[in-house]
Design a protein around this motif. Sequence first.
Motif, short mmCIF file in Angstrom:
data_model
loop_
_atom_site.label_atom_id
_atom_site.label_comp_id
_atom_site.label_asym_id
_atom_site.label_seq_id
_atom_site.Cartn_x
_atom_site.Cartn_y
_atom_site.Cartn_z
N ARG A 93 -47.61 36.31 -29.32
CA ARG A 93 -46.27 36.69 -28.81
C ARG A 93 -46.15 38.17 -29.72
O ARG A 93 -46.16 37.81 -31.02
N GLU A 95 -43.12 40.90 -30.96
CA GLU A 95 -41.67 41.29 -30.76
C GLU A 95 -41.33 42.44 -31.40
O GLU A 95 -42.03 42.85 -32.41
N ASN A 143 -35.14 39.50 -29.43
CA ASN A 143 -35.87 40.69 -29.49
C ASN A 143 -36.56 40.76 -28.29
O ASN A 143 -36.66 40.30 -27.14
N TYR A 145 -40.08 41.71 -26.34
CA TYR A 145 -41.16 40.75 -26.61
C TYR A 145 -42.32 40.95 -25.49
O TYR A 145 -41.84 41.65 -24.56
#
Length: 206
Positions: A93, A95, A143, A145
């Motif tokens: 992930r 961000e 955020n 992402y």
Amino acid sequence: MENGRGAERDRSGPQQDPITPTVTRPRGSAAARRPRLTDRIPRQPDTHSAWRTFEAALAEVLPLLEEDEYLTIGSKRRQYYVQFAGQGHHGMRVEAVSNAFIDEPVDRLSDVQHEHIAALGWDGPEETAPQPGAPAGAFVQGNFYLDMAAPVPAARVAELACATLRHVYGVPHPGCLEYRAFHRRGAEIRFPTLRLARVQRPEEVE
């Protein structure tokens, strides 16, 4: 009459051929051909080359992030950052900070910046449940992402991160960045190949 014109030409002095210019060699020309002391001093690369070098270094570092390991790269003086969370076999992930986590009014993202970040393809920001005691209708944004499946395309992710830092957040040079990397349980991780200043924990500074 011809003699008179000839006499005038004689008094005007010798005529120069207009096709062949007179070359005057400047003083010190011989010294100018000698190597200068500064020729032996390496110059820093231009800004574009510096970003390309950093992008390549980041692309080499991202595959090293294991599950539950995190890397944050941000501006030294502004509240801008991108961060990466290793998720092992599940992927990664990444961000990019949104206004939800920017306190300084001067740093808050404008509509134009939001358009740029959307054009790059970021998802979000997410909307989450309001905090206890928040007024009716309030919500907390997360955020921007991207949730990427494995294998993570590290070169593309590094390119996206650098484009966001440089063109959305306005970071002028990689030298204006710093990083922190750590495991979820608290252990710090070093990535010296990024060639960035590392944010130290308070106990390390002491």
